[in-house]
Write an enzyme that holds these catalytic residues in place. Structure first.
Site, mmCIF file in Angstrom:
data_model
loop_
_atom_site.group_PDB
_atom_site.id
_atom_site.type_symbol
_atom_site.label_atom_id
_atom_site.label_comp_id
_atom_site.label_asym_id
_atom_site.label_seq_id
_atom_site.Cartn_x
_atom_site.Cartn_y
_atom_site.Cartn_z
ATOM 1 C CG HIS A 178 -2.017 -1.045 1.089
ATOM 2 N ND1 HIS A 178 -2.392 -1.860 2.128
ATOM 3 C CD2 HIS A 178 -2.793 -1.387 0.024
ATOM 4 C CE1 HIS A 178 -3.364 -2.664 1.706
ATOM 5 N NE2 HIS A 178 -3.621 -2.400 0.440
ATOM 6 N NE ARG A 180 -3.941 4.658 2.907
ATOM 7 C CZ ARG A 180 -5.258 4.848 2.776
ATOM 8 N NH1 ARG A 180 -5.717 5.997 2.306
ATOM 9 N NH2 ARG A 180 -6.091 3.907 3.111
ATOM 10 C CD GLU A 181 -0.564 0.435 4.395
ATOM 11 O OE1 GLU A 181 0.136 -0.583 4.393
ATOM 12 O OE2 GLU A 181 -1.801 0.408 4.224
ATOM 13 N NE ARG A 236 -6.472 0.090 0.548
ATOM 14 C CZ ARG A 236 -6.205 -0.680 1.615
ATOM 15 N NH1 ARG A 236 -5.472 -0.203 2.606
ATOM 16 N NH2 ARG A 236 -6.656 -1.911 1.670
ATOM 17 C CG ASN A 253 -3.306 -7.074 0.969
ATOM 18 O OD1 ASN A 253 -2.701 -8.052 0.518
ATOM 19 N ND2 ASN A 253 -3.555 -6.920 2.265
ATOM 20 C CG HIS A 306 0.075 -4.062 5.006
ATOM 21 N ND1 HIS A 306 -0.717 -3.617 3.976
ATOM 22 C CD2 HIS A 306 0.522 -5.290 4.619
ATOM 23 C CE1 HIS A 306 -0.751 -4.526 3.016
ATOM 24 N NE2 HIS A 306 -0.013 -5.558 3.380
ATOM 25 C CB SER A 307 1.587 1.250 8.829
ATOM 26 O OG SER A 307 1.319 2.262 7.881
ATOM 27 C CD GLU A 380 -2.433 -3.441 9.067
ATOM 28 O OE1 GLU A 380 -1.876 -2.352 8.825
ATOM 29 O OE2 GLU A 380 -3.331 -3.914 8.373
HETATM 30 O O1 0X9 Z 1 -6.837 -4.255 4.600
HETATM 31 C C1 0X9 Z 1 -5.676 -4.599 4.339
HETATM 32 O O2 0X9 Z 1 -5.299 -4.878 3.213
HETATM 33 C C2 0X9 Z 1 -4.657 -4.652 5.484
HETATM 34 N N1 0X9 Z 1 -4.811 -3.493 6.319
HETATM 35 S S1 0X9 Z 1 -4.247 -2.042 5.806
HETATM 36 O O3 0X9 Z 1 -4.580 -1.054 6.797
HETATM 37 N N2 0X9 Z 1 -2.678 -2.029 5.741
HETATM 38 O O4 0X9 Z 1 -4.770 -1.793 4.496
HETATM 39 C C3 0X9 Z 1 -4.890 -5.887 6.307
HETATM 40 C C4 0X9 Z 1 -4.617 -7.155 5.555
HETATM 41 C C5 0X9 Z 1 -5.001 -8.372 6.336
HETATM 42 N N3 0X9 Z 1 -5.050 -9.533 5.497
HETATM 43 C C6 0X9 Z 1 -6.032 -9.722 4.563
HETATM 44 N N4 0X9 Z 1 -7.029 -8.910 4.445
HETATM 45 N N5 0X9 Z 1 -5.930 -10.789 3.813
HETATM 46 ZN ZN ZN Z 2 -1.738 -1.852 4.039
#
Ligand code: 0X9
Ligand code: ZN
Ligand code: ZN
Length: 419
Positions: A178, A180-181, A236, A253, A306-307, A380
């Site tokens: 992502h 912005r992280e 993002r 993602n 991630h964050s 995260e």
């Molecule tokens: O939502 C996401 O993709 C991730 N959080 S973020 O704040 N960095 O965007 C969490 C990913 C957790 N894993 C899956 N959703 N498979």
């Molecule tokens: Zn992320």
């Protein structure tokens, strides 16, 4: 935030340049309790007066779960008055988002010829760092170009570990899925630096480097990362163009082949959790998935950085069903989090994605897990919302130091439980 004219069509989000872009915008946090509250949030989100940050889309907002969102400068008094009217209590996380963006760069820059791992770097800097670090440390590092981004940038992977001649078990880690992280690419760079620094000492990392290879992608979503530096700090997704829509990008993602485009993704190209037109439609996702498939016999763990929210997540996110080795993963996560916490007391929670965060399909961790990589984790990193994606540079060092402890713990565990 510049005023987005609402023309009765969905306007592409994030249109203009960085300077002053978020002047006067606020970030609020609240917990909706009733259907009226949810309806209100849907309205202000669809008219683009607010932009939902945590979770990442209005579709993921439910009652009794905390929501962080940005309110455009022109709408703050409107939205706050409305909230008071419907009796929904809120907390102001940020009074002026532009100030927060400027305050990320809160470190005094020292003039030095060595690479500064405690500041954020743009893609040009990171790209030349990748080349330099690989060239200078041939005994420990080799560089592989695993593909190109939509806009034609190279996606690089650094193989980090002592050369032995025979193939070693490997731990795969990617950063910058992502855009912005920013703390995520900063961590991957820190990790590689630490590997080189401690090589030859008697540290745990040194032992790990003798037995394992780390396959590290410092920035996966390179186009998005560039865009977050040049145009919109809070971008993002990828930067691929969408058929029949003015909105750009796919959430990488949500683009993996793990119950693709089901719960917690959107089929709307304007959404921040858009799953894309088909599985692995994004060149960046295709490249990493192909690499992992081709090396699946040696990859023993998959880590993705991630964050923000200080969580250590493992499969599944696409279902509430538990992974077959759920107890082992939960145990491992707990110990990794304890190791992390031992340094500065930073509190992390852990658990399966669906139970600790939200249902979300198409994620890299679930995909890698279903491919047979039984140790699969999403980190995260800091913080829990005070700065969110705009974590100040002064926190790069402590964040990376503590995260190293968790990564080392997991890597050591994996080494002792090879399969
Ligand atoms: O939502 C996401 O993709 C991730 N959080 S973020 O704040 N960095 O965007 C969490 C990913 C957790 N894993 C899956 N959703 N498979
Ligand atoms: Zn992320
Ligand atoms: Zn040793």
């Amino acid at each position: 935030m510049e005023i987005l004219l609402f023309l009765g069509v969905v306007v592409a989000s994030a249109v203009s340049g960085l300077a002053g872009h978020y002047q006067g915008d606020k970030v609020l946090r609240l917990i909706p309790e009733t259907d009226q509250h949810l309806q209100f949030l849907r309205n202000v989100s669809h008219t683009r007066k607010v932009d939902i940050w945590q979770p990442h889309s209005i579709d993921l907002v439910t009652t009794d779960r905390s929501v962080d969102f940005r309110v455009g400068a022109n709408w703050t008094s409107d939205v706050q008055a409305e909230l008071e009217k419907i009796g929904l209590q809120y907390e102001i996380l940020t009074e002026n988002l532009q100030t927060l963006i400027e305050n990320q760069f809160d470190r005094i820059r020292t003039r030095s010829f060595s690479y500064d791992y405690e500041s954020y770097h743009n893609w040009d800097q990171i790209e030349s760092w990748i080349a330099t670090i690989a060239n200078k440390n041939p005994n420990l590092i080799s560089r592989v170009k695993i593909g190109q981004s939509y806009e034609g940038r190279d996606i690089s992977l650094l193989r980090v570990g002592k050369r032995t001649g025979s193939p070693k078990p490997a731990i795969f880690m990617d950063c910058g899925i992502h855009a912005r992280e920013w703390i995520s690419p900063a961590f991957c760079q820190w990790f590689v630096k630490e590997a080189i620094r401690t090589y030859g000492t008697d540290s745990l990392l040194n032992c790990l480097l003798n037995e394992l290879d780390f396959l590290v992608i410092p920035v996966l979503n390179v186009d998005g990362y560039v865009y977050s530096w040049t145009e919109d700090r809070l971008w993002r997704k990828t930067r691929s163009r969408n058929f029949n829509s003015a909105c750009v990008g796919t959430d990488p993602n949500r683009n993996f082949n793990a119950q693709w485009c089901a719960n917690g993704s959107s089929n709307n190209p304007c959404s921040d959790v858009y799953c894309g037109p088909f599985v692995e439609s994004e060149k960046e996702v295709k490249a990493v998935a192909t690499f992992i498939r081709n090396h699946s016999s040696i990859i023993k763990a998959y880590l993705t950085i991630h964050s923000y929210s200080q969580k250590l997540l493992f499969p599944y996110s696409y279902t509430y069903s538990l992974a077959y080795n759920h107890n082992e993963l939960a145990n491992l996560a707990q110990n990794a989090v304890l190791a992390l916490q031992s340094l500065y007391g930073t509190q992390y929670t852990f658990g399966s994605g669906s139970n600790s965060l939200y249902l979300a399909s198409g994620g890299s961790d679930d995909w890698a897990y279903d491919l047979g990589i039984k140790y699969s984790f999403t980190f995260e990193l800091r913080d829990t919302g005070k700065y969110g994606f705009l974590l100040p540079e002064s926190q790069i060092r402590p964040t990376c130091e503590e995260t190293m402890l968790a990564i080392n713990y997991i890597a050591n565990y994996v080494l002792n439980h090879l399969y």
